[in-house]
Write an enzyme that holds these catalytic residues in place. Structure first.
Site, short mmCIF file in Angstrom:
data_model
loop_
_atom_site.label_atom_id
_atom_site.label_comp_id
_atom_site.label_asym_id
_atom_site.label_seq_id
_atom_site.Cartn_x
_atom_site.Cartn_y
_atom_site.Cartn_z
N SER A 1 12.11 30.61 17.80
CA SER A 1 11.61 29.39 17.18
C SER A 1 12.05 29.36 15.71
CB SER A 1 10.09 29.29 17.33
OG SER A 1 9.63 28.01 16.96
N ASP B 1 11.39 24.18 27.57
CA ASP B 1 10.78 24.26 26.23
C ASP B 1 10.12 22.92 25.92
OD1 ASP B 1 10.29 24.38 23.39
OD2 ASP B 1 11.78 25.98 23.27
N HIS C 1 8.29 27.46 25.53
CA HIS C 1 8.70 27.74 24.16
C HIS C 1 8.35 29.17 23.77
CE1 HIS C 1 9.92 27.03 20.09
NE2 HIS C 1 8.73 27.36 19.63
#
Length: 569
Positions: free
Chosen positions: A201, A441, A487
């Protein structure tokens, strides 16, 4: 007062010649002699700030590395940038036992507004025989997030903090970490210390910030679901909210869950095997059976409120045409009033986090719930107010979102976009990258990673055909889309989806032994994951797995962002 390298080299060499245990090196006196005091020009390391802590039988568990139990020494110290009042940056390094050290150093990144992930990420270094490192970015403590210091008291941008968060803190962490590693273990200058980075991320973006700016910083980088293009990425979290307001419909949470589960069920077999995983979201976009979803009944029990979400009542109903209209519009991605594409959305099978409504018990209805990620970006960096979210989206249109994106890119592009596509210097330095992204995601569109990979291919190898360019990129940079994964985490709604838990080990094997990964190994039903642009496909009634070239699939991930006059890499 600074220590000079020549003054303590003989002492350190003598000490390490006789040290064989972690206890021997995990003392303040020993660590102080190993401090990299002259490593960064214009910065002063504070010897009085150093602390050491010996930790034994520590068990680390994460999806990013195999569960392991080990001993380590925690070394923490501070440094400051000369000429900046009140500037203090804290760094932390975990040292493996001398017998476990393998001439390696690993930096780790954070997530969201955090520049580090604390003790959840740093163990990956010790596990591979490396010193692991993390930084607080100069924000005050290791737990202080960038958003807390992004604005100064006078309501202007804290540019020092912004640059540190954007790229500088990770650069300095690695410089200090590599020198500390060499000093602690008395590695002679003739021996190489391999340096690596792992993050997801914001942490994935942090890794790319180093590859693009400091090509000889790391020998290898694992960048997962990187938060490229903050101007678009953060603002894009508000797209779903504006769609809801424009279409005047806010789905109950149970309705969204029903649509998502039916999407998974409908699209699961499209890869040739029914296993509870949407491996080919591109085929899902083309073949999803909306007729079976419309009118489907849903039912969910009441849920008590928590610190993270409000209470919801028991819910029953049928999937409405309005809900399907919202989701179809959402999946098309952001377009301006002229119909030009501004940005892209998530893949089918992902959860609808950006469409979650809030339940209002006073009116027994569902209402707008503004995304905190998008709202905070606009509140802090556009409105320059100390807001954790913007108060409303009244008057905000699709064109407003585009304007915010363009303004953000103009103002902060050199810090937060992190999409410089010419990686020639990194390739020339021998660096390797494994870039992974969950296909489902729900926070960073999978297409974001594909777009950057494609930008690198086009810029670095403009005269080559698509396939030849892809093969050339493969020499040093490989992208893997992970079926069914959300994610930076596994997916509760597709629990058998694989996760490449040993990606760092795979990268090390590529860097140190020349073994480039054709696929990534994972858990669950799918044992391998294909490198882009190859796509997963099962044949022989779901018994044979292969990675195939599918131009239609590639095209489905490729978008013309024609709302911009300048390229968006």
């Amino acid at each position: 007062m600074r220590y000079s390298l020549w003054a303590y080299t003989l002492v350190l060499a003598s000490a390490t010649a006789t040290t064989t245990s972690l206890t021997d090196i995990c003392t303040t006196a020993y660590a102080k002699k190993a401090l990299p005091v002259d490593a960064i020009h214009g910065a002063t390391v504070d010897p009085s700030s150093i602390s050491t802590n010996l930790v034994t039988n520590f068990t680390a568990s994460s999806i990013f590395y195999p569960t392991s139990t080990f001993d380590y020494c925690n070394v923490t110290f501070a440094y400051s940038h000369d000429g900046i009042d009140g500037d203090i940056v804290h760094v932390q390094y975990w040292l493996p036992a001398p017998g476990q050290f393998k001439n390696r150093y690993v930096s780790t990144g954070g997530g969201g507004w955090a520049i580090n992930s604390g003790s959840s990420s740093i163990p990956t270094g010790v596990i591979v025989g490396a010193v692991g490192g993390l930084t607080d970015g100069g924000f005050g403590t290791f737990d202080t997030q960038f958003s807390s210091v992004a604005l100064l008291e006078n309501g202007t941008i804290n540019w020092q903090a912004a640059y540190m968060f954007g790229y500088q803190a990770q650069h300095e962490l690695a410089i200090l970490g590599k020198e500390l590693t060499r000093n602690i273990y008395n590695v002679p200058s003739s021996e190489k210390i391999y340096s690596y980075y792992q993050g997801c991320s914001e942490g994935g973006r942090g890794g790319w910030s180093q590859v693009q700016r400091f090509p000889d910083q790391f020998d290898g980088v694992v960048a997962a679901a990187p938060a490229f293009r903050w101007a678009q990425q953060q603002t894009n979290h508000l797209t779903g909210n504006v769609i809801q307001k424009t279409l005047d419909y806010y789905s109950p949470s149970c309705e969204l869950e029903k649509i998502m589960n039916m999407t998974v069920a409908s699209c699961d077999p499209l890869d040739g095997k029914t296993d509870g995983i949407v491996s080919r979201s591109d085929l899902c976009l083309k073949h999803l059976n909306w007729d079976s979803i419309l009118g489907a009944s849903y039912s969910c029990p009441a849920i008590s409120g928590s610190a993270f979400a409000g209470a919801t009542p028991a819910q029953t109903g049928n999937v409405s045409a309005k809900a399907i209209e919202v989701i179809k519009t959402f999946w098309k991605g952001l377009h301006d009033s002229d119909g030009k594409r501004v940005y892209f959305s998530y893949q089918p099978g992902s959860t609808f986090d950006d469409l979650l409504s809030a339940y209002d018990s006073s009116t027994d209805s569902w209402k707008l719930n503004i995304s905190g990620l998008g709202g905070m970006w606009i509140g802090l960096f556009i409105d320059l107010l100390q807001e954790t979210n913007i108060p409303s989206l009244d008057g905000v249109t699709y064109d407003t979102l585009k304007e915010w994106m363009i303004l953000s890119q103009k103002k902060y592009g050199d810090i937060f976009q992190t999409t410089y596509p010419d990686l020639s210097d990194f390739q020339a330095a021998g660096g390797k990258i494994i870039h992974v992204h969950g296909e489902q995601d729900y926070s960073i569109p999978t297409a974001s990673s594909v777009r950057y990979w494609d930008s690198v291919r086009e810029v670095m190898f403009p005269s080559k055909t698509y396939r030849a360019g892809a093969a050339a990129v493969d020499d040093f940079y490989r992208l893997f889309l992970i079926p069914g994964v959300g994610h930076c985490a596994t997916n509760d709604y597709q629990p058998d989806a694989p996760w490449p838990q040993t990606t760092l080990q795979t990268l090390i094997d590529w860097v140190e032994n020349g073994k480039a990964p054709e696929t990534l190994a994972g858990s669950g039903e799918i044992e391998t994951m294909c490198r882009w642009p190859l796509r997963p496909l099962w044949t022989a009634n779901g018994k044979k797995f292969q990675c195939v070239y599918d131009q239609d699939s590639i095209d489905s991930f490729t978008y013309d962002l024609d709302a911009y006059k300048l390229p968006v890499y």
